[in-house]
Design an enzyme around this catalytic site. Structure first.
Site, PDB file in Angstrom:
ATOM      1  CE1 TYR A  94      -4.087   1.787  -0.017  1.00 40.09           C
ATOM      2  CE2 TYR A  94      -3.115   2.961   1.691  1.00 40.09           C
ATOM      3  CZ  TYR A  94      -4.163   2.599   0.943  1.00 40.09           C
ATOM      4  OH  TYR A  94      -5.206   3.493   0.874  1.00 40.09           O
ATOM      5  CB  VAL A 196     -15.745   2.978  -3.605  1.00 38.80           C
ATOM      6  CG1 VAL A 196     -15.653   4.389  -4.351  1.00 38.80           C
ATOM      7  CG2 VAL A 196     -14.623   3.446  -2.523  1.00 38.80           C
ATOM      8  NE  ARG A 216     -15.466  -9.878  -9.043  1.00 35.57           N
ATOM      9  CZ  ARG A 216     -14.757 -10.265  -7.963  1.00 35.57           C
ATOM     10  NH1 ARG A 216     -13.743 -11.003  -8.119  1.00 35.57           N
ATOM     11  NH2 ARG A 216     -15.190  -9.914  -6.731  1.00 35.57           N
ATOM     12  CG  ASP A 217     -22.608 -13.813 -14.588  1.00 33.86           C
ATOM     13  OD1 ASP A 217     -23.369 -13.553 -13.926  1.00 33.86           O
ATOM     14  OD2 ASP A 217     -22.682 -14.422 -15.800  1.00 33.86           O
ATOM     15  N   GLY A 287      -7.163  -1.446  -7.976  1.00 35.43           N
ATOM     16  CA  GLY A 287      -6.482  -2.161  -8.859  1.00 35.43           C
ATOM     17  C   GLY A 287      -6.944  -3.876  -8.709  1.00 35.43           C
ATOM     18  CG  PHE A 310      -9.279  10.122  -6.078  1.00 30.90           C
ATOM     19  CD1 PHE A 310      -9.296  11.606  -5.858  1.00 30.90           C
ATOM     20  CD2 PHE A 310      -9.713   9.526  -4.674  1.00 30.90           C
ATOM     21  CE1 PHE A 310      -9.725  12.397  -4.374  1.00 30.90           C
ATOM     22  CE2 PHE A 310     -10.459  10.307  -3.772  1.00 30.90           C
ATOM     23  CZ  PHE A 310     -10.174  11.553  -3.486  1.00 30.90           C
ATOM     24  CE  LYS A 368     -16.628  -1.608   3.539  1.00 26.10           C
ATOM     25  NZ  LYS A 368     -15.433  -1.846   2.745  1.00 26.10           N
TER      26      LYS A 368
END
Length: 373
Positions: A94, A196, A216-217, A287, A310, A368
């Site tokens: 990170y 997000v 994503r499927d 990413g 960003f 989450k």
């Protein structure tokens, strides 16, 4: 920066404290008082001494709580989420890495228990969130400097407060800072089910913007589609549908987007670029695919597309703490108006952290993980 007591048990001199006895309640700390001669208590924290697999390097330890100095604030943590950036930080990949050993967690909400004599912005009973990343929120209690904290209203839901400081802030800034969008304009994003992504859907709807949301499927794709549409998503499509020629049919009803938000990279980001209107901007803030962004030369030349990045931590460095506080209050207004809710959450007691860490790294998990203290 690790602001509270260190692993070695180092303590700062005790100074005069101002305390009140908080009213008893579900999230309030037990009524108690502190004196300058009180012995520091011990608290529980999730600590890692080296980088690696979070499930292997994170341990639940007892730490000595530092005494409260004149500019310090003692905080009882109420809830703290596990975000992808937390996992990346523990793994060592990170942009910001705290000194080791470190307490995990960059986000969360706590309640002020006591303040030092020089503290002016906060008082016992206030809710607070970290002003910056790297604070270490996965612990029951801590002593922080006043400048490391931002006060937040306590009349919003606990889960919303715990997840307020990272994902909604990122979503809002990306929607506002890169293109001057007007009501009726559209935005396209991938990873739309992320924290997000869910915030983008809701904030965009509040701003009158229309969203095209790529996911994503998965076996329960219809359930996910319904949930995202309930948040305000106009279109929800899979990565496979994004690549089909029929994709252009969406733009019979929705204007071509001038803004794309990329959290995946690789082929997904290339496809987002293809959908942008001339002169549009793609903002990359993650990413997940661990693959580079590949941009067609012809798109850059003939459509004059812009590639930007960003990172909220960099935005904070470039702006004052008052500007960050203003952003937080803007988001709190949306929460009060019912236009912004926290992401789907699963509350997990701190001692069950192993389960929470493992669940947070599984694919297609829609909830989450929130550590409760």
């Amino acid at each position: 920066m690790w602001v509270s007591g260190s692993m070695s048990g180092a303590r700062t001199p005790a100074r005069l404290l101002r305390t009140v006895l908080p009213a008893s309640g579900r999230h309030g700390p037990a009524a108690s008082s502190y004196s300058a001669s009180a012995e520091p208590s011990r608290v529980r924290a999730l600590v890692y001494g080296h980088h690696g697999d979070p499930a292997k390097v994170v341990e639940l330890k007892n730490l000595e709580l530092a005494a409260v100095g004149g500019s310090d604030v003692r905080v009882k943590m109420l809830a703290a989420p596990i975000n992808p950036s937390d996992i990346n930080m523990i793994q060592g990949n990170y942009g910001l890495l705290p000194k080791l050993p470190a307490v995990g967690g960059n986000e969360g909400v706590g309640q002020v228990v006591a303040v030092g004599s020089n503290v002016t912005r906060l008082k016992p009973g206030d809710w607070v969130i970290p002003a910056n990343a790297g604070l270490g929120t996965w612990r029951t209690e801590a002593v922080f400097s006043e400048e490391a904290l931002i006060g937040v209203p306590s009349d919003i839901p606990l889960q919303s407060a715990a997840t307020l400081g990272v994902n909604p802030c990122t979503a809002y800034r990306m929607l506002v800072d890169f293109e001057q969008l007007q009501p009726g304009d559209s935005v396209i994003q991938n990873a739309s089910n992320s924290g997000v992504g869910q915030a983008v859907i809701q904030i965009a709807a509040a701003l009158g913007l229309r969203t095209i949301n790529v996911v994503r499927d998965r076996p329960d794709i219809q359930k996910l589609t319904d949930r995202l549409k309930s948040l305000g998503a106009e279109h929800v499509i899979t990565e496979e549908e994004l690549r089909r020629p029929e994709m252009k049919n969406i733009f019979k009803d929705v204007p071509q987007p001038r803004l794309a938000l990329n959290c995946v990279g690789g082929k997904s980001s290339t496809e987002l670029l293809r959908q942008l209107a001339p002169g549009g901007t793609m903002v990359t803030y993650g990413g997940m695919a661990k693959q580079p962004v590949v941009a067609s030369v012809s798109l850059l030349i003939f459509k004059d597309l812009k590639l930007r990045g960003f990172w909220l931590s960099q935005w904070k460095k470039n702006h004052s703490s008052d500007q960050f506080k203003a952003l937080i209050l803007t988001l709190c207004d949306l929460i009060r108006q019912g236009q912004l809710t926290g992401p789907a959450c699963a509350e997990v007691p701190l001692q069950d952290y192993q389960h929470a860490l493992e669940a947070s790294m599984k694919p297609f998990v829609s909830s989450k993980q929130i550590l409760t203290m």
